[in-house]
Enzyme design. Structure first.
Site, PDB file in Angstrom:
ATOM      1  N   CYS A  73       0.833  -1.204   0.000  1.00 18.26           N
ATOM      2  CA  CYS A  73       0.000   0.000   0.000  1.00 18.26           C
ATOM      3  C   CYS A  73       0.870   1.258   0.000  1.00 18.26           C
ATOM      4  O   CYS A  73       1.689   1.463   0.904  1.00 18.26           O
ATOM      5  CB  CYS A  73      -0.936  -0.020   1.209  1.00 18.26           C
ATOM      6  SG  CYS A  73      -1.801   1.528   1.491  1.00 18.26           S
TER       7      CYS A  73
ATOM      8  N   CYS B 258       0.218   3.518   2.993  1.00 21.18           N
ATOM      9  CA  CYS B 258       0.830   2.961   4.207  1.00 21.18           C
ATOM     10  C   CYS B 258       2.315   3.318   4.281  1.00 21.18           C
ATOM     11  O   CYS B 258       2.832   3.656   5.353  1.00 21.18           O
ATOM     12  CB  CYS B 258       0.662   1.447   4.238  1.00 21.18           C
ATOM     13  SG  CYS B 258      -1.060   0.894   4.194  1.00 21.18           S
TER      14      CYS B 258
END
Length: 454
Positions: free
Chosen positions: A53, A56
Site C-alpha cells: 500500500c 501505508c
C-alpha cells in the site's frame, strides 16, 4: 579540503538520520497473532497496513514519530503496527476494510481514527480517546485553561439526571471527534447565563450555545452538528465529514494566491455573515472558504468560475449557485434565506440520472488524467484492450459469414436435386429423354453447378 569536509558532514547527517529512524522504529512494536490475547492489558494505538500500500508507506515515517513522541512524554498508550495481510483474521475482527486503518484499542472498545494523517492530529486523538470519557473541571482556572487549548468542547453542567445519561452515551460515540467535560455552575464563566439546570453547552468561536431538546432534537445529533467551528478552511476531507452534520455549507471558492479585490471581498463577506449572523444560521449552515475549484468541480461535475460562492448540501450532493451579484453581507444573507425557503433551485442530487452522470464523469476524468500524466501509458492501457476486442469481433464476424454461406449453398442444392443421392447422379437425371416434352430446363445457379462438378 573543503570538499572533504562537506562530504564528511553529509555522511554524518546521513548517519544521524538513519540512527534517528532506527531509534524511532524501536518505539513502534510489530504485532503478531499473540496481540489478540494480551492486548487488553494496555491501551494500544495500532496501524493496520499492507506492505504493497502506497499510503501505508507514506504514513510509516509519521507513525515512527508518533511512537517516539508518545514514549518521550510518558504516555500510557503503546504504539504498534500490524501487517493486515499476514494476520487477516485479526484485522477482520477489528473491522479493518482498508489500508492504512488507525485504531485505538481500549479494553473491549475500538475507536477508528478518521482525521488528517499528521503526527500532531494522531497524538491528540490518542490523548483524547485514551483518557477519561468525561473529564471534570474542578475550578475556573482549569476551565480557562481548557478554553485556551481547545477550539471546540462540550460541557455538562449539573448533577445526576437523565440528560447526563444521554450525555455519557453521546460522549462514548463521539469522543473520537471532540472533548467532553463536566462542571458545576460555580465553575462556569460569569458571562454564561442558563435558564434551567442541568444543561449541555458547546463553547466555540469565542461564544457558547445551549442545547435545547425541543429545537435541537436528539442530543447526539446536536453534538455531531456543533462539533465544528462556524467558519472553516475547507478541503475534501472536511467536506466529507460535514456530510454527517446535515448542515448546508456556504463556501467562498477563491484563489488564495490572487490578491485582487474580488477574491478577498467574497471571503470577507462569508466571514462577516458567519460572525454577525451566527445566532440566526448556526443550526442550518456551516461557513468557510476553499482555495481553488478543483475539488468543487468534481462534486458539481462542471467547471465553476472563480471567485464565486456555492452552497452545498453534502448529505445528498445538491448544490445552489448564486442567482444574483453579491455586493455585501446583506446580499449574502438574502441569498441564504432564499435557499432555506426554497426559492433558489437546487441542482445536482443523488437521483438515478445523476448517479449515471457521475459514473460517466468519473470515467472520463480518470481517462483524461491518465492521458495527461502519461500519454504512452494511456495508449497502452486503452489501446491494447480495444485492439484485442476488435480482432475478436472481426474473427467472429468472418466465421459467421463463412458458415452462413456454406449452409445456404447446401440448402439450395438440396432443394434443386430433390434427392439425398450423390450429386453426380442428379446430373444424369436432368438430361432430356425421348418422348419427354421439350420444356426448357431451368438454369441452375452458378454456385450449385460448381458444387455438382466437384
Amino acid at each position: 579540503m573543503a570538499a572533504r569536509r562537506r562530504g564528511a558532514a553529509l555522511r554524518l547527517c546521513a548517519t544521524v538520520f538513519l540512527l534517528d529512524m532506527a531509534f524511532s522504529k524501536g518505539y513502534v512494536e510489530d504485532l503478531d497473532e499473540s496481540f489478540k490475547e494480551n492486548r487488553k492489558d494496555d491501551i494500544w494505538l495500532v496501524d493496520f497496513y499492507a506492505p504493497w500500500c502506497g499510503h501505508c508507506k507514506k504514513l510509516e515515517p509519521i507513525w515512527n514519530e508518533v511512537g517516539l513522541e508518545m514514549k518521550s512524554i510518558g504516555s500510557p498508550v503503546k504504539v504498534g503496527k500490524m501487517d493486515a495481510t499476514s494476520y487477516s483474521s485479526i484485522a477482520s475482527e477489528f473491522g479493518v476494510r482498508g489500508y492504512p486503518t488507525i485504531k485505538l484499542l481500549k479494553g473491549d472498545l475500538a475507536y477508528n481514527y478518521r482525521g488528517p494523517r499528521t503526527k500532531d492530529d494522531i497524538i491528540e486523538f490518542a490523548h483524547r480517546v485514551s483518557g477519561a470519557l468525561i473529564r471534570p473541571l474542578p475550578s475556573q482556572q482549569m476551565f480557562e485553561h481548557v478554553q485556551k487549548r481547545h477550539r471546540v468542547f462540550f460541557v455538562y453542567i449539573g448533577g445526576e439526571s437523565p440528560l447526563k445519561e444521554k450525555y455519557i452515551d453521546a460522549a462514548s460515540e463521539l469522543i473520537v471527534y471532540t472533548y467532553f467535560f463536566s462542571a458545576s455552575e460555580e465553575v462556569v464563566p460569569e458571562y454564561v447565563t442558563l435558564k434551567e439546570m442541568p444543561a449541555v453547552l458547546v463553547f466555540k468561536d469565542e461564544t457558547y450555545f445551549v442545547y435545547d431538546e425541543y429545537e435541537d432534537g436528539d442530543l447526539s445529533s446536536w453534538i455531531n452538528r456543533e462539533r465544528f467551528q462556524n467558519y472553516l478552511t475547507m478541503d475534501g476531507f472536511l467536506l466529507y465529514e460535514l456530510g454527517d452534520t446535515g448542515k448546508l455549507v456556504a463556501i467562498a471558492v477563491i484563489d488564495e494566491k490572487n490578491t485582487s479585490v474580488e477574491h478577498t471581498r467574497l471571503k470577507s463577506i462569508i466571514q462577516e455573515v458567519a460572525r454577525d449572523y451566527r445566532d440566526q444560521f448556526h443550526r442550518d449552515f456551516q461557513f468557510g472558504h476553499m482555495d481553488g475549484n478543483d475539488y468543487i468541480n468534481t462534486l458539481l461535475m462542471d467547471e465553476l468560475k472563480v471567485p464565486t460562492v456555492v452552497v452545498l448540501n453534502t448529505s445528498n450532493q445538491q448544490y445552489f449557485l448564486l442567482d444574483r451579484q453579491i455586493k455585501n453581507a446583506e446580499d449574502m444573507v438574502q441569498f441564504i434565506n432564499n435557499v432555506l425557503d426554497g426559492t433558489v433551485d437546487a441542482q445536482g442530487g443523488d437521483s438515478i440520472l445523476q448517479r449515471l452522470k457521475r459514473i460517466v464523469f468519473d470515467a472520463k476524468s480518470t481517462i483524461v488524467s491518465i492521458f495527461k500524466s502519461s500519454p504512452l501509458m494511456g495508449c497502452f492501457l486503452f489501446g491494447l484492450p480495444l485492439g484485442v476486442i476488435s480482432v475478436m469481433c472481426y474473427g467472429i464476424y468472418t466465421a459467421d459469414a463463412d458458415g452462413g454461406y456454406t449452409e445456404e449453398r447446401y440448402e439450395v442444392s438440396k432443394g434443386e436435386t430433390g434427392s439425398p443421392e450423390p450429386v453426380e447422379e442428379s446430373k444424369e437425371k436432368q438430361e432430356p429423354r425421348s418422348g419427354d416434352s421439350l420444356v426448357p430446363a431451368v438454369q441452375e445457379p452458378k454456385d450449385v453447378l460448381e458444387k455438382k462438378k466437384d
